[in-house]
Design a protein around this motif. Structure first.
Motif, mmCIF file in Angstrom:
data_model
loop_
_atom_site.group_PDB
_atom_site.id
_atom_site.type_symbol
_atom_site.label_atom_id
_atom_site.label_comp_id
_atom_site.label_asym_id
_atom_site.label_seq_id
_atom_site.Cartn_x
_atom_site.Cartn_y
_atom_site.Cartn_z
ATOM 1 N N LEU A 82 46.420 64.966 7.667
ATOM 2 C CA LEU A 82 45.487 64.091 6.947
ATOM 3 C C LEU A 82 44.851 63.087 7.903
ATOM 4 O O LEU A 82 43.658 62.794 7.822
ATOM 5 C CB LEU A 82 46.222 63.363 5.810
ATOM 6 C CG LEU A 82 46.686 64.292 4.677
ATOM 7 C CD1 LEU A 82 47.622 63.566 3.728
ATOM 8 C CD2 LEU A 82 45.471 64.819 3.909
ATOM 9 N N MET A 83 45.653 62.580 8.834
ATOM 10 C CA MET A 83 45.086 61.643 9.819
ATOM 11 C C MET A 83 44.062 62.351 10.696
ATOM 12 O O MET A 83 43.021 61.783 11.035
ATOM 13 C CB MET A 83 46.208 61.066 10.688
ATOM 14 C CG MET A 83 47.045 60.039 9.958
ATOM 15 S SD MET A 83 48.110 59.157 11.091
ATOM 16 C CE MET A 83 49.330 60.364 11.476
ATOM 17 N N GLN A 86 40.795 62.585 8.925
ATOM 18 C CA GLN A 86 40.079 61.307 8.933
ATOM 19 C C GLN A 86 39.401 61.082 10.289
ATOM 20 O O GLN A 86 38.295 60.552 10.366
ATOM 21 C CB GLN A 86 41.069 60.180 8.606
ATOM 22 C CG GLN A 86 40.632 58.781 8.992
ATOM 23 C CD GLN A 86 39.462 58.292 8.150
ATOM 24 O OE1 GLN A 86 39.122 58.860 7.123
ATOM 25 N NE2 GLN A 86 38.814 57.221 8.622
ATOM 26 N N ASN A 92 34.350 58.092 9.558
ATOM 27 C CA ASN A 92 34.765 58.888 8.403
ATOM 28 C C ASN A 92 35.415 57.985 7.359
ATOM 29 O O ASN A 92 35.910 56.904 7.678
ATOM 30 C CB ASN A 92 35.767 59.948 8.887
ATOM 31 C CG ASN A 92 35.830 61.134 7.949
ATOM 32 O OD1 ASN A 92 35.181 61.141 6.914
ATOM 33 N ND2 ASN A 92 36.616 62.128 8.327
ATOM 34 N N ASP A 93 35.406 58.431 6.092
ATOM 35 C CA ASP A 93 36.032 57.589 5.063
ATOM 36 C C ASP A 93 36.921 58.373 4.106
ATOM 37 O O ASP A 93 37.027 58.039 2.937
ATOM 38 C CB ASP A 93 34.971 56.778 4.312
ATOM 39 C CG ASP A 93 33.969 57.706 3.626
ATOM 40 O OD1 ASP A 93 34.098 58.940 3.804
ATOM 41 O OD2 ASP A 93 33.072 57.197 2.942
ATOM 42 N N ILE A 94 37.568 59.413 4.604
ATOM 43 C CA ILE A 94 38.520 60.134 3.742
ATOM 44 C C ILE A 94 39.710 59.219 3.417
ATOM 45 O O ILE A 94 40.179 59.159 2.294
ATOM 46 C CB ILE A 94 39.027 61.412 4.443
ATOM 47 C CG1 ILE A 94 37.864 62.359 4.679
ATOM 48 C CG2 ILE A 94 40.106 62.087 3.602
ATOM 49 C CD1 ILE A 94 38.253 63.598 5.456
ATOM 50 N N LEU A 95 40.201 58.531 4.446
ATOM 51 C CA LEU A 95 41.306 57.586 4.244
ATOM 52 C C LEU A 95 40.789 56.193 4.546
ATOM 53 O O LEU A 95 40.004 56.005 5.483
ATOM 54 C CB LEU A 95 42.453 57.888 5.215
ATOM 55 C CG LEU A 95 43.113 59.263 5.147
ATOM 56 C CD1 LEU A 95 44.164 59.380 6.241
ATOM 57 C CD2 LEU A 95 43.733 59.496 3.790
ATOM 58 N N ASP A 96 41.241 55.197 3.774
ATOM 59 C CA ASP A 96 40.866 53.834 4.159
ATOM 60 C C ASP A 96 41.879 53.307 5.181
ATOM 61 O O ASP A 96 42.901 53.948 5.451
ATOM 62 C CB ASP A 96 40.739 52.916 2.935
ATOM 63 C CG ASP A 96 42.038 52.804 2.171
ATOM 64 O OD1 ASP A 96 43.108 52.999 2.793
ATOM 65 O OD2 ASP A 96 42.007 52.525 0.962
ATOM 66 N N PHE A 100 45.621 54.757 6.099
ATOM 67 C CA PHE A 100 45.789 55.318 7.436
ATOM 68 C C PHE A 100 46.968 54.652 8.148
ATOM 69 O O PHE A 100 47.798 55.317 8.767
ATOM 70 C CB PHE A 100 44.493 55.144 8.230
ATOM 71 C CG PHE A 100 44.496 55.897 9.536
ATOM 72 C CD1 PHE A 100 44.092 57.223 9.589
ATOM 73 C CD2 PHE A 100 44.908 55.283 10.710
ATOM 74 C CE1 PHE A 100 44.099 57.931 10.778
ATOM 75 C CE2 PHE A 100 44.927 55.982 11.909
ATOM 76 C CZ PHE A 100 44.514 57.312 11.950
ATOM 77 N N PHE A 483 41.729 53.607 12.581
ATOM 78 C CA PHE A 483 41.520 54.554 11.479
ATOM 79 C C PHE A 483 40.182 55.244 11.587
ATOM 80 O O PHE A 483 39.963 56.285 10.993
ATOM 81 C CB PHE A 483 41.706 53.878 10.122
ATOM 82 C CG PHE A 483 40.504 53.127 9.623
ATOM 83 C CD1 PHE A 483 40.188 51.896 10.144
ATOM 84 C CD2 PHE A 483 39.705 53.661 8.617
ATOM 85 C CE1 PHE A 483 39.082 51.208 9.679
ATOM 86 C CE2 PHE A 483 38.601 52.972 8.155
ATOM 87 C CZ PHE A 483 38.290 51.743 8.694
ATOM 88 N N THR A 484 39.259 54.652 12.371
ATOM 89 C CA THR A 484 38.005 55.343 12.635
ATOM 90 C C THR A 484 37.382 54.764 13.895
ATOM 91 O O THR A 484 37.924 53.831 14.490
ATOM 92 C CB THR A 484 37.045 55.274 11.448
ATOM 93 O OG1 THR A 484 35.956 56.171 11.684
ATOM 94 C CG2 THR A 484 36.503 53.872 11.247
ATOM 95 N N THR A 499 41.299 67.973 15.965
ATOM 96 C CA THR A 499 41.537 68.249 14.545
ATOM 97 C C THR A 499 41.629 69.751 14.301
ATOM 98 O O THR A 499 42.523 70.220 13.582
ATOM 99 C CB THR A 499 40.419 67.622 13.706
ATOM 100 O OG1 THR A 499 40.420 66.218 13.939
ATOM 101 C CG2 THR A 499 40.634 67.886 12.226
#
Lengths: 857, 148
Positions: A82-83, A86, A92-96, A100, A483-484, A499
């Motif tokens: 999942l990380m 992101q 990216n904004d899959i996870l905030d 994260f 996180f991004t 990824t």
């Protein structure tokens, strides 16, 4: 004197040893064999139906433990995927950010605490007894207790992700971020993982004692399987590495719960103390993870080469040497904290030096392969992958040990790449190799060669595609744990590559998992020793028998199955030791530490539910404080202690019906041991070594503050009341004296006087505990780190005094009930050993409370 | 207490007399697992002492870039002493291994002689690693001139 009147401690093994060839060549009549098999099968029978879960046999607990750790690993792997999703593209904004943070914290924590270390213990519990030709581990219920604790703690910690309540300050929980953090995440981490660490130490104690005392007769230290050497070294490392973290957790949780400012710089504390305590644990931990995995390689390589390992002594040297040197590396995680350059130099030097022993063992493997006749089997393929990846990780490690380079890439993705290369190469690949290699032993089935190769290439290629680019983005400056990142940074391409690689790794694991669990009923009866290996575990029986070994062999070679003719046939026929179970109980053989001479027959505990009860309440005692629910936590703690006492009382160190028994081959052995010959004594000794290390870490805290802070102890500070301190120290010392005297007079037959001494000792213990509480009562632990540390030492001593008190009362009860007698005094010997350590603790606390502040103030 | 002295077994393991029979009584005292850790333990003590001394000295007495030559000399002298101690240990374990007399490199047999020689062999190798480790630890005081 006859056998019945002599004290068991004066009983000696009687009869011929070692067995002669004629004795071994004499066949056992078939009807005798049949009777023995039936009697032996009964006590070792695995419980059926729902009672299956009460099993404590190493083959059951080991499998549960291994699968649970593997399950946690897969869940932590999903967090990683999942990380990676992101991070695949910029902005990216899959996870905030918050989620994260939870994910990377849990990924690291779970991989380390719920997978890597437990996996070593799980695997060792599963296979070590077979390497040693032992029936089981010396303390099966302790393994089971450790497993259930691990399961409860692991589900609790990992489950917090589902409730958006997971820890999120990184897997090393640096204060002040982690101490100031709102929510219960940090508490879950601290208490949940402390609980698991206790289970880890329990397993380490069990494994060390198993290796030292449960080897087959004749297996001297120069003939142990290399895996056993690694278990000894790693067990020792756990004893010295985990306790500093437990001490750190203790201080940390006192700060989180009661605001005692150990890591708060505004009140005299210092966040760096946490970093020291964490990394004194954290760096050896990397080797705790690495060494046992390389030990698997040390078992596979000789088999693949079909010859003994080249340089047995060299591998022992490298295991022991690495074990020691790895404790001199911890500050290389702290090169940017502003320590003096000379100090950094020491750690840089040690970090380079550890490469020498690490390299030696790899060269020994290569040498063995070069002189042997190698067939590239599936396990060997995974070992080759491991060596390639680990060497790459080791080389970046050499770079990172150089201080200026380290400054440059500190906290970047270069570190992420390095640590994954070392851990994948040093742990994941060898463990998977071990699964392929030992699967026929564990499950009596064979994994697919074709699927195994597919899985290998997917994981190997996917791993390098994922992690190699991280070196590059790290050098380009991408920090870890973000996180991004913005498009303009130019890291997008390599992140996308990583990824994609991560999903290739996941596909490889999916193939591996499918292979593990697909139905294999059609295979029928598989060959007994499919790899033509030389070590004892391949004497296992197909179909499976729960007794471990049919009879415990006499060993004269490092590779008995290659060198000792007919050993397997004779083991099967019950020609060797303990071929029978006349008493209808589980038993194993205890031998001496250096030369493995038979010493006595040790009863071993069987299936039980009390371990579940004890683990459940212990879990409650750790989990309720997370939510600041202290009354239920205390109730749970009391019930846990009660459960453990019940367990010990009903099933350990009970006087045997017969003092000497036939052990086979004409040898008669005592059936009871106390003091230094008893495995329980070794268990206490080893546990207390770990406990003493944790205590030393607290005392280290005192000197650390004194060195690091000019205001410690603060001028004009209130000190602990000297009279109470002196009284407490004196009371504990006298209580220790009473305990030692009780053991002595009991051996002279004065059981009544022993009871009186122990009861008096117990009263003194209560007095000592009360006095030490009174000595610090006037100090305010919230105001400054100095009084807080005094209180922490007090809490430590009172808690240990409580344990010492319970032990004294347990022995009073034992004497009253006739469980403990003049002749059968193992319990009293063990608690005396505990009290030696407690007396040392009390005197040290007295010195630090009463003398040190006046000396250093 | 990881040693052979608690071996309370009466049963004796006497095979045919061997060439080194008379030395055996002495050799058995050397059969201790602890002994192989002495070399690395000395390394550890030296390491912790060097680190601790530096931490305390630099926190309490060291100022900026000022020279700390006397301190460096004392750590250097201690390092030489420790190296001498490890060299002595190494020599003792070399003798216990007895490679030149026996020519035995594997020490893989099931008898007391091989067990003792194996422990000597392992201790000898560990002394070498510890010796190198101590030299490494000594290097920073050779090169770094201040507490900065």
């Amino acid at each position: 004197m006859t056998e019945e009147t002599r004290a068991p401690r004066d009983l000696r093994p009687e009869g011929p040893y070692p067995p002669t060839e004629e004795m071994l060549a004499e066949p056992v009549p078939e009807d005798v064999q049949k009777g023995q098999r039936e009697r032996l099968r009964a006590p070792w029978k695995t419980p059926e139906g729902w009672r299956y879960w009460s099993a404590v046999n190493n083959s059951e607990v080991g499998v549960w433990y291994t699968l649970t750790a593997f399950g946690f690993m897969l869940l932590a792997g999903i967090l990683a995927l999942l990380m990676r999703l992101q991070l695949a593209v910029p902005d990216n904004d899959i996870l905030d950010a918050d989620r994260f943070n939870q994910f990377f914290t849990m990924h690291g924590s779970a991989m380390m605490f719920l997978f890597a270390v437990p996996m070593f213990e799980a695997f060792s519990i599963l296979i070590l007894p077979a390497f040693l030709g032992a029936r089981d581990m010396p303390f099966p219920r302790l393994s089971a207790y450790g497993y259930w604790s691990f399961l409860i703690g692991g589900v609790f910690v990992l489950g917090s992700v589902l409730f958006d309540a997971a820890p999120k300050a990184g897997w090393f929980m640096y204060p002040p971020l982690a101490t100031e953090e709102l929510g219960i995440g940090s508490d879950i981490w601290l208490l949940g993982l402390s609980f698991i660490e206790v289970a880890s130490i329990a397993a380490a104690v069990e494994l060390i004692v198993g290796t030292l005392k449960c080897r087959p007769p004749g297996m001297r230290v120069n003939m142990m399987p290399l895996y056993a050497w690694y278990v000894l070294v790693v067990g020792g490392m756990i004893l010295f590495a985990f306790p500093p973290l437990i001490a750190g957790d203790f201080l940390f949780e006192l700060e989180r719960s009661f605001d005692w400012p150990f890591f708060d710089a505004t009140r005299g504390g210092d966040p760096l103390l946490w970093q020291h305590l964490f990394w004194i644990f954290g760096h050896p931990e990397v080797y705790i993870v690495f060494l046992p995995s390389i030990a698997i390689a040390a078992m596979i390589v000789p088999t693949v080469a079909q010859r003994p390992i080249v340089g047995y002594s060299w591998i022992v040297l490298s295991a022991v040497g690495t074990g020691f040197l790895s404790f001199g590396l911890w500050v290389h995680h702290m090169f940017t904290t502003g320590l003096p350059t000379i100090s950094l130099g020491f750690f840089s030097a040690a970090s380079e030096a550890v490469v020498i022993p690490t390299g030696i063992q790899l060269f020994a493997f290569v040498a063995t392969l070069m002189v042997g006749r190698v067939k590239m089997s599936l396990p060997m393929l995974w070992i080759s992958g491991a060596l390639a990846i680990f060497v790459a990780g080791g080389l970046t490690g050499v770079m990172l040990a150089i201080v200026p380079f380290n400054w440059q890439v500190h906290d970047t993705y270069f570190i992420v790449a390095h640590l994954h290369y070392t851990l994948f190469g040093g742990m994941v690949f060898p463990v998977i190799a071990g699964v392929y290699y030992f699967f026929p032993f564990i499950a009596k089935r064979i994994l697919s060669e074709r699927l195994g190769r597919i899985a290998f290439w997917l994981v190997f290629v996917g791993f390098n595609v994922t992690f190699f680019p991280m070196h590059i983005v790290g050098l380009e400056g991408m920090p870890r744990r973000v996180f991004t990142y913005p498009e303009g940074a130019g890291w997008g391409f390599w992140n996308m590559v990583s990824t994609l690689g991560a999903f290739v790794v996941a596909a490889g694991f999916a193939v591996f998992v499918y292979d593990l669990f697909r139905p294999k009923g059609h295979q029928g009866i598989i060959p007994r020793n499919p790899w033509r290996a030389g070590t004892l575990e391949w004497s296992h029986q197909i179909p499976d028998e729960a007794w471990g070994v049919r009879s415990i062999p006499y060993i004269t070679s490092r590779y008995p199955l290659w060198d000792q003719e007919q050993i397997v046939e004779r083991m099967d026929a019950g020609r060797y030791y303990l071929p029978d179970a006349e008493t209808g109980e589980r038993e194993t053989l205890v031998t001496s530490v250096i030369d493995a001479r038979p010493l006595h027959i040790q009863p071993v505990t069987g299936p039980a539910w009390i371990t579940h009860v004890a683990a459940g309440f212990t879990g409650g005692a750790f989990i309720f404080p997370t939510f600041h629910l202290y009354p239920p936590a205390i109730v749970c703690a009391v019930l846990a202690v009660a459960a453990i006492i019940y367990w010990l009382w009903t099933s350990t160190a009970r006087p045997p019906a017969q003092r000497m028994r036939d052990a086979g081959l004409g040898l008669r052995l005592p059936t009871y041991a106390s003091g230094v010959n008893a495995p329980g004594w070794w268990g206490v000794w080893i546990t207390m070594l770990g406990d003493a290390t944790a205590f030393a870490s607290l005392v280290f805290g005192f000197f650390f503050y004194w060195t690091a802070r000019p205001d410690f102890p603060p001028e004009g500070a209130l000190h602990a009341a000297p009279v109470w301190v002196a009284l407490a120290t004196g009371a504990f010392a006298l209580s220790w004296g009473a305990t030692v005297a009780a053991r002595r007079v009991n051996r002279d037959g004065a059981e009544g006087r022993a009871m009186a001494l122990l009861a008096g000792g117990a009263a003194l213990t209560v007095l000592g505990g009360a006095a030490v509480i009174l000595s610090v009562l006037a100090l305010d632990p919230v105001s400054h780190v100095y009084p807080a540390l005094m209180w922490a030492l007090m809490v430590w001593l009172v808690a240990h005094g409580g344990v010492g008190l319970v032990m004294q009362l347990y022995c009073v009860a034992g004497l009253a009930a006739g469980k403990l007698t003049r002749d059968f005094d193992a319990d009293l010997c063990n608690i005396t050993l505990f009290w030696h350590f407690l007396a040392l603790t009390a005197v040290t606390v007295g010195a630090v409370l009463g003398i040190a502040p006046r000396l250093f103030g | 207490m990881i040693d052979g002295s608690h071996d309370t077994s009466h049963t004796e393991d006497r095979a045919a007399p061997r060439p080194k029979e008379e030395k055996r009584a002495f050799a058995e005292e050397k059969a201790s697992l602890w002994r192989i850790t002495f070399g690395p333990a000395i390394w550890a003590i030296h390491f912790v002492a060097s680190y601790g001394a530096t931490a305390v000295f630099c926190a309490k007495f060291g100022h900026g870039t000022e020279s700390i030559l006397p301190f460096r000399l004392s750590v250097g002298a201690a390092t030489l002493l420790v190296l001498a101690a490890i060299a002595w240990l190494g020599w003792r374990s070399w003798q216990q291994w007895g490679y030149l007399q026996t020519g035995d490199y594997e020490n893989a047999l099931a008898n007391e002689e091989d067990r003792t020689e194996f422990l000597g062999h392992a201790a000898f190798l560990l002394s070498i690693v510890s010796f190198v480790g101590v030299i490494y630890t000594g290097l920073p005081v050779l090169f770094v001139e201040s507490c900065r």
